[in-house]
Write an enzyme that holds these catalytic residues in place. Structure first.
Site, PDB file in Angstrom:
ATOM      1  N   ASP A 150      -1.921 -88.362 -79.837  1.00 47.05           N
ATOM      2  CA  ASP A 150      -2.783 -89.393 -79.249  1.00 47.05           C
ATOM      3  C   ASP A 150      -4.254 -88.968 -79.276  1.00 47.05           C
ATOM      4  O   ASP A 150      -5.145 -89.809 -79.462  1.00 47.05           O
ATOM      5  CB  ASP A 150      -2.374 -89.678 -77.798  1.00 47.05           C
ATOM      6  CG  ASP A 150      -1.125 -90.551 -77.696  1.00 47.05           C
ATOM      7  OD1 ASP A 150      -0.691 -91.117 -78.720  1.00 47.05           O
ATOM      8  OD2 ASP A 150      -0.585 -90.669 -76.576  1.00 47.05           O
ATOM      9  N   HIS A 153      -1.099 -76.159 -92.295  1.00 47.93           N
ATOM     10  CA  HIS A 153      -0.062 -75.208 -91.889  1.00 47.93           C
ATOM     11  C   HIS A 153      -0.062 -74.046 -92.862  1.00 47.93           C
ATOM     12  O   HIS A 153      -0.089 -74.258 -94.083  1.00 47.93           O
ATOM     13  CB  HIS A 153       1.324 -75.870 -91.877  1.00 47.93           C
ATOM     14  CG  HIS A 153       1.383 -77.037 -90.946  1.00 47.93           C
ATOM     15  ND1 HIS A 153       1.521 -76.874 -89.581  1.00 47.93           N
ATOM     16  CD2 HIS A 153       1.268 -78.364 -91.157  1.00 47.93           C
ATOM     17  CE1 HIS A 153       1.504 -78.068 -89.007  1.00 47.93           C
ATOM     18  NE2 HIS A 153       1.346 -78.988 -89.940  1.00 47.93           N
ATOM     19  N   GLU A 199      -4.930 -81.698 -91.353  1.00 51.88           N
ATOM     20  CA  GLU A 199      -3.847 -80.901 -90.747  1.00 51.88           C
ATOM     21  C   GLU A 199      -3.486 -79.782 -91.721  1.00 51.88           C
ATOM     22  O   GLU A 199      -3.250 -80.052 -92.902  1.00 51.88           O
ATOM     23  CB  GLU A 199      -2.644 -81.831 -90.514  1.00 51.88           C
ATOM     24  CG  GLU A 199      -1.419 -81.143 -89.924  1.00 51.88           C
ATOM     25  CD  GLU A 199      -0.228 -82.123 -89.787  1.00 51.88           C
ATOM     26  OE1 GLU A 199      -0.425 -83.368 -89.903  1.00 51.88           O
ATOM     27  OE2 GLU A 199       0.892 -81.624 -89.605  1.00 51.88           O
ATOM     28  N   SER A 238       2.403 -71.916 -93.369  1.00 54.34           N
ATOM     29  CA  SER A 238       3.700 -71.856 -94.055  1.00 54.34           C
ATOM     30  C   SER A 238       4.059 -73.229 -94.616  1.00 54.34           C
ATOM     31  O   SER A 238       3.494 -74.251 -94.201  1.00 54.34           O
ATOM     32  CB  SER A 238       4.783 -71.387 -93.078  1.00 54.34           C
ATOM     33  OG  SER A 238       4.977 -72.351 -92.053  1.00 54.34           O
ATOM     34  N   ALA A 283       3.213 -75.314 -83.195  1.00 55.36           N
ATOM     35  CA  ALA A 283       4.457 -75.950 -82.727  1.00 55.36           C
ATOM     36  C   ALA A 283       4.228 -77.352 -82.172  1.00 55.36           C
ATOM     37  O   ALA A 283       5.137 -78.191 -82.222  1.00 55.36           O
ATOM     38  CB  ALA A 283       5.125 -75.064 -81.677  1.00 55.36           C
ATOM     39  N   ASN A 296      -4.727 -76.796 -87.125  1.00 57.17           N
ATOM     40  CA  ASN A 296      -3.351 -76.305 -87.250  1.00 57.17           C
ATOM     41  C   ASN A 296      -2.718 -76.457 -85.868  1.00 57.17           C
ATOM     42  O   ASN A 296      -2.945 -75.641 -84.980  1.00 57.17           O
ATOM     43  CB  ASN A 296      -3.309 -74.844 -87.704  1.00 57.17           C
ATOM     44  CG  ASN A 296      -1.880 -74.377 -87.953  1.00 57.17           C
ATOM     45  OD1 ASN A 296      -0.930 -74.986 -87.458  1.00 57.17           O
ATOM     46  ND2 ASN A 296      -1.711 -73.288 -88.687  1.00 57.17           N
ATOM     47  N   TYR A 317       3.629 -65.631 -91.869  1.00 60.35           N
ATOM     48  CA  TYR A 317       2.261 -66.070 -91.580  1.00 60.35           C
ATOM     49  C   TYR A 317       1.173 -65.144 -92.127  1.00 60.35           C
ATOM     50  O   TYR A 317      -0.011 -65.419 -91.948  1.00 60.35           O
ATOM     51  CB  TYR A 317       2.094 -66.249 -90.065  1.00 60.35           C
ATOM     52  CG  TYR A 317       3.015 -67.315 -89.506  1.00 60.35           C
ATOM     53  CD1 TYR A 317       2.856 -68.648 -89.875  1.00 60.35           C
ATOM     54  CD2 TYR A 317       4.062 -66.999 -88.634  1.00 60.35           C
ATOM     55  CE1 TYR A 317       3.697 -69.637 -89.386  1.00 60.35           C
ATOM     56  CE2 TYR A 317       4.903 -67.974 -88.135  1.00 60.35           C
ATOM     57  CZ  TYR A 317       4.713 -69.293 -88.515  1.00 60.35           C
ATOM     58  OH  TYR A 317       5.551 -70.276 -88.032  1.00 60.35           O
ATOM     59  N   PRO A 376      -0.882 -73.023 -80.522  1.00 60.87           N
ATOM     60  CA  PRO A 376      -0.193 -71.920 -79.857  1.00 60.87           C
ATOM     61  C   PRO A 376       0.406 -70.888 -80.804  1.00 60.87           C
ATOM     62  O   PRO A 376       0.916 -71.230 -81.865  1.00 60.87           O
ATOM     63  CB  PRO A 376       0.925 -72.626 -79.070  1.00 60.87           C
ATOM     64  CG  PRO A 376       1.099 -73.950 -79.723  1.00 60.87           C
ATOM     65  CD  PRO A 376      -0.261 -74.325 -80.237  1.00 60.87           C
ATOM     66  N   ASN A 377       0.293 -69.646 -80.378  1.00 59.07           N
ATOM     67  CA  ASN A 377       0.829 -68.463 -81.068  1.00 59.07           C
ATOM     68  C   ASN A 377       0.009 -68.037 -82.272  1.00 59.07           C
ATOM     69  O   ASN A 377       0.256 -66.966 -82.827  1.00 59.07           O
ATOM     70  CB  ASN A 377       2.301 -68.665 -81.478  1.00 59.07           C
ATOM     71  CG  ASN A 377       3.215 -68.803 -80.284  1.00 59.07           C
ATOM     72  OD1 ASN A 377       3.284 -67.886 -79.466  1.00 59.07           O
ATOM     73  ND2 ASN A 377       3.886 -69.933 -80.137  1.00 59.07           N
ATOM     74  N   ARG A 400       2.425 -61.613 -85.771  1.00 61.65           N
ATOM     75  CA  ARG A 400       3.479 -62.622 -85.617  1.00 61.65           C
ATOM     76  C   ARG A 400       4.158 -62.870 -86.959  1.00 61.65           C
ATOM     77  O   ARG A 400       3.547 -63.442 -87.869  1.00 61.65           O
ATOM     78  CB  ARG A 400       2.816 -63.907 -85.141  1.00 61.65           C
ATOM     79  CG  ARG A 400       3.744 -65.059 -85.051  1.00 61.65           C
ATOM     80  CD  ARG A 400       2.995 -66.363 -84.891  1.00 61.65           C
ATOM     81  NE  ARG A 400       3.963 -67.417 -84.753  1.00 61.65           N
ATOM     82  CZ  ARG A 400       3.716 -68.702 -84.864  1.00 61.65           C
ATOM     83  NH1 ARG A 400       2.481 -69.102 -85.108  1.00 61.65           N
ATOM     84  NH2 ARG A 400       4.667 -69.580 -84.747  1.00 61.65           N
ATOM     85  N   ARG A 427      11.416 -74.868 -94.422  1.00 65.07           N
ATOM     86  CA  ARG A 427      11.909 -74.039 -93.320  1.00 65.07           C
ATOM     87  C   ARG A 427      12.954 -74.821 -92.512  1.00 65.07           C
ATOM     88  O   ARG A 427      13.688 -75.624 -93.079  1.00 65.07           O
ATOM     89  CB  ARG A 427      10.716 -73.587 -92.470  1.00 65.07           C
ATOM     90  CG  ARG A 427       9.714 -72.763 -93.292  1.00 65.07           C
ATOM     91  CD  ARG A 427       8.557 -72.286 -92.459  1.00 65.07           C
ATOM     92  NE  ARG A 427       9.014 -71.437 -91.355  1.00 65.07           N
ATOM     93  CZ  ARG A 427       8.254 -71.124 -90.293  1.00 65.07           C
ATOM     94  NH1 ARG A 427       7.019 -71.581 -90.214  1.00 65.07           N
ATOM     95  NH2 ARG A 427       8.736 -70.358 -89.336  1.00 65.07           N
TER      96      ARG A 427
HETATM   97  C1  DQA Z   1       2.646 -73.511 -88.408  1.00 64.22           C
HETATM   98  C2  DQA Z   1       4.072 -74.050 -88.628  1.00 64.22           C
HETATM   99  C3  DQA Z   1       4.693 -74.488 -87.326  1.00 64.22           C
HETATM  100  O1  DQA Z   1       6.012 -74.973 -87.567  1.00 64.22           O
HETATM  101  C4  DQA Z   1       4.800 -73.329 -86.359  1.00 64.22           C
HETATM  102  O2  DQA Z   1       5.297 -73.765 -85.115  1.00 64.22           O
HETATM  103  C5  DQA Z   1       3.501 -72.598 -86.205  1.00 64.22           C
HETATM  104  C6  DQA Z   1       2.625 -72.419 -87.352  1.00 64.22           C
HETATM  105  C7  DQA Z   1       2.055 -72.921 -89.701  1.00 64.22           C
HETATM  106  O3  DQA Z   1       0.847 -72.685 -89.717  1.00 64.22           O
HETATM  107  O4  DQA Z   1       2.783 -72.677 -90.666  1.00 64.22           O
HETATM  108  O5  DQA Z   1       3.213 -72.080 -85.128  1.00 64.22           O
HETATM  109  O6  DQA Z   1       1.820 -74.589 -87.992  1.00 64.22           O
END
Ligand code: DQA
Length: 147
Positions: A86, A99, A97, A101, A76, A73, A22, A9-10, A17, A106
């Site tokens: 799961d 990320h 995985e 950031s 949240a 990724n 990011y 999401p996002n 954003r 943070r």
């Molecule tokens: C994120 C880090 C998460 O804490 C955040 O909610 C995101 C992006 C990252 O790519 O740094 O949406 O996964």
């Protein structure tokens, strides 16, 4: 070899954003770069993004059923979704995985991941390079497996 890059999401709003966190690349630009980078590694990359947990779970089931490696990724969902954890736990191929950031530098709530116990490995804080490093690791692991 097909590889799924799955963004939660996002992340569809990359570029707009919080660019100071990011980066300025849009999701379309990220996808194009990764498809290009993957083809140099001999990988067929499919980049997908969703804000809907059910859709992401469906993609993780698809990866499990087809033994597809995944770069995920979870955004949240990382920090609260047992349903995504799961689904990741059912994986039948590597899952890295990623990320953008450095989640450890943070807010406190970003330090815990429900996903990490089920992932092959984790990369955080290296921006878009993190996805490229993940794809390179997957390509290396696939090559070693096929030796
Ligand atoms: C994120 C880090 C998460 O804490 C955040 O909610 C995101 C992006 C990252 O790519 O740094 O949406 O996964």
């Amino acid at each position: 070899m097909r590889v799924l890059v799955l963004n939660g999401p996002n992340l569809g709003r990359l570029g707009r954003r919080e660019p100071e966190i990011y980066g300025s690349l849009t999701h379309d630009q990220l996808a194009a770069q990764l498809v290009d980078f993957g083809s140099g590694l001999g990988l067929g990359i499919e980049v997908r993004q969703t804000d809907a947990e059910a859709e992401m779970i469906g993609w993780l089931h698809e990866a499990a059923d087809e033994s597809l490696p995944v770069v995920l990724n979870p955004a949240a969902w990382t920090h609260y979704s047992i349903a995504i954890a799961d689904a990741v736990a059912q994986r039948t191929a590597d899952l890295i995985e990623v990320h953008l950031s450095n989640v450890h530098a943070r807010e406190e709530f970003r330090r815990h991941s429900y996903i990490t116990p089920y992932a092959t490995g984790v990369i955080a804080g290296l921006g878009v390079d993190g996805y490229r490093l993940a794809l390179r690791a997957l390509a290396d692991r696939i090559a070693r497996r096929d030796e």
